[in-house]
Design a protein around this motif. Sequence first.
Motif: not given
Length: 156
Positions: A73, A70, A91
């Motif tokens: 977000y 990740m 995300f």
Amino acid sequence: MARDVDKRMLESATEYVDAILDCHSKIEAVRIDLAYTKECSRDVSLERLSEDITHLLANRRGKPSVFGGMVGYMIKSEYAESKGAHAHALFFYDGNKVCKGAYKANQIGEYWRQNITAGDGLFHNCNMNMGRYDKCGIGCDACPVLVCIVTGKQIG
């Protein structure tokens, strides 16, 4: 006044997405709605939603199978009479490491339901229904027409 706020939010979101794209050659955009079951939704405040989202984000390092790769977000919390407190989340994952957005959204949603809300949560995986969007702002081909969930307006 509201238009000025919307404009600033859109500019901020655009700058944020641009910064992510400057650092990564490929992005997988994973879109998911986070909410609570009907039985719980009437009793859940925006404050609890905020606490649960903070808990979800704080657990990212400890759950690399869900959150590994990740790179950013955006989350917008809302309250609706029919749905109660809920959040629209987007995300961003490194597309060179993550390429199955629907699978990733299910992982996040199950983690939300089981671990964060102890069974009180539910989720909607927007990546499962990408074909129903005229201009799809999710998946790996999303960036040119990214739908900014912060304001509901389109970027690009």
